[in-house]
Design an enzyme around this catalytic site. Structure first.
Site, PDB file in Angstrom:
ATOM      1  N   HIS A   1       0.800  -1.227   0.000  1.00  0.00           N
ATOM      2  CA  HIS A   1       0.000   0.000   0.000  1.00  0.00           C
ATOM      3  C   HIS A   1       0.827   1.268   0.000  1.00  0.00           C
ATOM      4  O   HIS A   1       0.390   2.293  -0.515  1.00  0.00           O
ATOM      5  CB  HIS A   1      -1.049  -0.037   1.108  1.00  0.00           C
ATOM      6  CG  HIS A   1      -2.157  -0.970   0.735  1.00  0.00           C
ATOM      7  ND1 HIS A   1      -2.192  -2.268   1.147  1.00  0.00           N
ATOM      8  CD2 HIS A   1      -3.207  -0.794  -0.096  1.00  0.00           C
ATOM      9  CE1 HIS A   1      -3.237  -2.861   0.609  1.00  0.00           C
ATOM     10  NE2 HIS A   1      -3.879  -1.985  -0.147  1.00  0.00           N
TER      11      HIS A   1
ATOM     12  N   CYS B   1      -9.714  -3.191 -10.488  1.00  0.00           N
ATOM     13  CA  CYS B   1      -9.122  -2.088  -9.732  1.00  0.00           C
ATOM     14  C   CYS B   1      -7.778  -2.457  -9.145  1.00  0.00           C
ATOM     15  O   CYS B   1      -7.179  -1.696  -8.410  1.00  0.00           O
ATOM     16  CB  CYS B   1     -10.075  -1.601  -8.650  1.00  0.00           C
ATOM     17  SG  CYS B   1     -10.504  -2.895  -7.479  1.00  0.00           S
TER      18      CYS B   1
ATOM     19  N   GLU C   1     -11.312 -11.006  -5.636  1.00  0.00           N
ATOM     20  CA  GLU C   1      -9.882 -11.022  -5.323  1.00  0.00           C
ATOM     21  C   GLU C   1      -9.470 -12.305  -4.614  1.00  0.00           C
ATOM     22  O   GLU C   1      -8.343 -12.464  -4.191  1.00  0.00           O
ATOM     23  CB  GLU C   1      -9.484  -9.780  -4.511  1.00  0.00           C
ATOM     24  CG  GLU C   1     -10.353  -9.487  -3.313  1.00  0.00           C
ATOM     25  CD  GLU C   1     -10.040  -8.136  -2.644  1.00  0.00           C
ATOM     26  OE1 GLU C   1      -8.961  -7.569  -2.869  1.00  0.00           O
ATOM     27  OE2 GLU C   1     -10.894  -7.666  -1.883  1.00  0.00           O
TER      28      GLU C   1
ATOM     29  N   ASN D   1      -4.465  -7.387  -7.213  1.00  0.00           N
ATOM     30  CA  ASN D   1      -3.354  -7.323  -6.249  1.00  0.00           C
ATOM     31  C   ASN D   1      -3.430  -8.514  -5.309  1.00  0.00           C
ATOM     32  O   ASN D   1      -2.431  -9.157  -5.007  1.00  0.00           O
ATOM     33  CB  ASN D   1      -3.416  -6.036  -5.413  1.00  0.00           C
ATOM     34  CG  ASN D   1      -3.365  -4.804  -6.272  1.00  0.00           C
ATOM     35  OD1 ASN D   1      -2.988  -4.874  -7.428  1.00  0.00           O
ATOM     36  ND2 ASN D   1      -3.753  -3.673  -5.716  1.00  0.00           N
ATOM     37  N   ASP D   2      -4.639  -8.781  -4.842  1.00  0.00           N
ATOM     38  CA  ASP D   2      -4.812  -9.931  -3.961  1.00  0.00           C
ATOM     39  C   ASP D   2      -5.046 -11.222  -4.751  1.00  0.00           C
ATOM     40  O   ASP D   2      -4.536 -12.275  -4.389  1.00  0.00           O
ATOM     41  CB  ASP D   2      -5.978  -9.692  -2.991  1.00  0.00           C
ATOM     42  CG  ASP D   2      -5.554  -8.827  -1.819  1.00  0.00           C
ATOM     43  OD1 ASP D   2      -4.453  -9.046  -1.288  1.00  0.00           O
ATOM     44  OD2 ASP D   2      -6.311  -7.910  -1.443  1.00  0.00           O
TER      45      ASP D   2
HETATM   46  C1  PEP Z   1      -6.702  -5.627  -4.923  1.00  0.00           C
HETATM   47  O1  PEP Z   1      -6.548  -6.530  -4.096  1.00  0.00           O
HETATM   48  O2  PEP Z   1      -6.435  -5.749  -6.140  1.00  0.00           O
HETATM   49  C2  PEP Z   1      -7.197  -4.312  -4.491  1.00  0.00           C
HETATM   50  C3  PEP Z   1      -7.460  -3.373  -5.361  1.00  0.00           C
HETATM   51  O3  PEP Z   1      -7.330  -4.113  -3.165  1.00  0.00           O
HETATM   52  P1  PEP Z   1      -6.138  -3.694  -2.199  1.00  0.00           P
HETATM   53  O4  PEP Z   1      -4.921  -3.405  -3.059  1.00  0.00           O
HETATM   54  O5  PEP Z   1      -6.572  -2.488  -1.446  1.00  0.00           O
HETATM   55  O6  PEP Z   1      -5.980  -4.917  -1.380  1.00  0.00           O
HETATM   56 MG    MG Z   2      -7.399  -6.367  -2.116  1.00  0.00          MG
END
Ligand code: PEP
Ligand code: MG
Length: 573
Positions: free
Chosen positions: A190, A503, A432, A455-456
């Site tokens: 993050h 996202c 995710e 991302n996850d």
């Molecule tokens: C993701 O997991 O892709 C996501 C957008 O959420 P975060 O990065 O906040 O876990």
């Molecule tokens: Mg996530």
């Protein structure tokens, strides 16, 4: 001597400045016997005075640079340091027990912290956090070590740290912090994501910057190629100044597309939206031509403070974002705390595997008061723009149903109270977790939309911690396993007449973009600073042409083959 350190390119751009090491020193307290207790009490008084004058400076600085609310935190700390109920028992202990000031301070402060923390009262819990913080500061003075404070930096620097928490990152002042580099972390940690939204060049996961870079050394952070150069020669500095100028020129070219729609060469429209963390980020979204907000990470509202935000505070934040976006879609994600985003004041027990633990929707379904407060604030704000709500980390249909039922309950309650709530709020979910990607056909019947959180999704599919640079070779966005899951989700959504967005950071990645366009992704949500580059790329791609390659790409056996094929076919890099 010049030294080049390789890492992960986390945020684009070049920074050239002096190194500033951001360190949290070890504060180990030992008990020692003292004979001259007056001198020891005097030493304690001095540390107190030094801490107070330091806090005064920090408070004023915070007021000017970060705003009144951040300055209030330090005003509260100053009050604690003047409180006789805390200070007198410490002095008494030094005298009566003939012990050193560090020990007396630590004992008394710990006693108060435990006492306040055990009270079922938010205000008292807040005081415990203040005491913990100021104790650290006074202890540091007694032990002769310095605590670095990122908000106090007042000259141009590059930050060198083992890691930066998201709240450290939030305190960085863009005017002075030109770049940062860390030992640990990945592109989707993050702090990296925040660096991109703040447009601070960053290289993470270098493993060695804290060992290799001294305070004050000249450092170049190359966030384009993931390199850190320490003590560069004049020639190298010149070369990087040229590289920086070329990058700025390229950005100026992209900027010409700010008011254009995102259409492919064969005139197919997709939506390019932005990921934000705070209402202030909306400015960057509009400046970069975002067509919406595809992910509002609301957890930042809950971070960098000592108590939960109230319904009113949240309502104001959500309303501000909706109004500033002037009717463009805003997808708000409900609280996703856990993983690398902690909330110390919830006092949750440490877990062996925080990314697989009690986080996001799991936590919200259990801590329902907190969840309902957020939902009420969102529902009330819904009449001020085009709001869509989504739930994070949905693993099972049951979780989605429960979360949606709670949302509907709160909606009915508000309506019964006569509060206006929009009737057009779409309710969706993040995909995710592999289980929901595999079962997308069933989820698609119940949701209004999907937003794929790669991302996850990548870390769970390949079982590779997104924060751990040692397994970063397994963190493979273009792995055909990931591409097949994405296709499954998009197809499932379309079959039910729903839309699918993404996202995760992959949505703004130049190698992924052609494939995602070919797979039919409807909405791409990314760091605002990636939008114009992505728009420029999509204008040169033909969706119909790419569709011809999709099956071939999805049946490739390795990531390397996918990357080589995409780069060659779409002229990248
Ligand atoms: C993701 O997991 O892709 C996501 C957008 O959420 P975060 O990065 O906040 O876990
Ligand atoms: Mg996530």
């Amino acid at each position: 001597m010049t030294n080049e350190i390789l890492g992960i390119a986390a945020s684009s751009g070049i920074a050239i400045a002096k190194a500033f090491r951001l360190e949290n020193p070890e504060l180990t307290v030992e008990k020692t016997a003292v004979t001259d207790t007056n001198a020891e009490a005097e030493r304690f008084e001095q540390a107190l005075a030094q801490s107070k004058s330091e806090l005064e400076v920090i408070k004023e600085h915070a007021r000017k640079e970060l705003g009144e609310d951040k300055a209030e935190i330090f005003a509260a700390h100053l009050l604690v340091l003047s409180d006789p109920e805390l200070i007198n028992p410490i002095k008494d202990k030094i005298t009566s027990e003939q012990v050193n000031a560090e020990f007396a301070l630590n004992e008394v402060a710990t006693m108060f912290v435990h006492m306040f923390e055990s009270m079922d009262n938010e205000y008292m819990k807040e005081r415990a956090a203040d005491i913990r913080d100021v104790t650290k500061r006074v202890l540091a003075h007694l032990l002769g070590v310095t605590i670095a404070n990122p908000s106090m930096i007042s000259e141009e620097v590059v930050i060198i740290a083992e890691d930066l928490t998201p709240s450290d990152t939030a305190q960085l002042n863009r005017k002075y912090v030109k770049g940062f580099t860390t030992d640990i972390g990945g592109r989707t940690s993050h702090s990296a994501i925040m660096a991109r939204s703040m447009e601070i060049p960053a290289v993470v996961g270098t493993k060695t910057v804290t060992a290799d870079i001294k305070n004050g050394a000249l450092v170049i952070v190359d966030g384009l190629d993931g390199k850190v150069i320490v003590n560069p020669t004049e020639d190298i500095v010149k070369a990087y100044e040229d590289k920086k100028a070329a990058y700025e020129a390229q950005k100026a070219e992209w900027a010409k597309l700010v008011n254009e729609k995102t259409v492919s060469a064969d005139n197919y429209h997709v939506e390019l939206a932005a990921n934000i963390g705070t209402p202030e980020d909306v400015k960057g979204v509009l400046e970069n031509g975002g067509e919406g907000v595809g992910l509002y990470r609301t957890e930042f509202l809950y971070m960098g403070r000592d108590t939960l935000p109230t319904e009113e505070e949240q309502f104001t934040a959500y309303k501000t974002v909706l109004e500033r976006m002037e009717g463009k879609p805003v997808v708000v994600r409900t609280l996703d705390i856990g993983g690398d985003k902690e909330l110390p004041y919830l006092d949750l027990p440490k877990e062996m595997n925080p990314f697989l633990g009690f986080r996001a929707i799991r936590l919200c379904l259990e801590m329902q008061d907190m969840f309902r407060t957020q939902l009420r604030a969102l529902l009330r704000a819904s009449v001020h723009g085009n709001l869509k709500i989504m739930f994070p980390m949905i693993a099972t249909l049951d979780e989605f149903r429960q979360a949606k039922a709670i949302l509907m309950e709160e909606k009915e309650k508000l309506q019964a109270e006569g509060v206006a709530v929009s009737d057009n709020i779409e309710v969706g979910m993040m995909v995710e977790i592999p289980s929901s990607a595999v079962m997308a056909d069933l989820f698609a019947k119940e949701v209004d939309f999907f937003s794929i959180g790669t991302n996850d999704l990548i870390q769970y599919t390949l079982a590779a911690d997104r924060m751990n640079e040692r397994v970063s070779y397994l963190y493979q966005p273009y792995n055909p396993a990931i591409l097949r899951l994405i296709k499954n989700v998009i197809d499932a959504a379309h079959k039910e007449g729903k839309w699918a967005g993404m996202c995760g950071e992959m949505a703004g990645d130049e190698i992924a973009i052609p494939i995602l366009l070919g797979l039919g992704l409807d909405e791409f949500s990314m760091s605002a600073t990636s939008i114009l580059k992505a728009r420029s790329q999509i204008r040169h791609l033909s969706k119909v042409e790419i569709e011809k390659y999709v099956d071939q790409v999805l049946s490739m056996p390795t990531t390397e083959e996918v990357v080589a094929f995409v780069k060659q076919t779409f002229h990248i890099g």
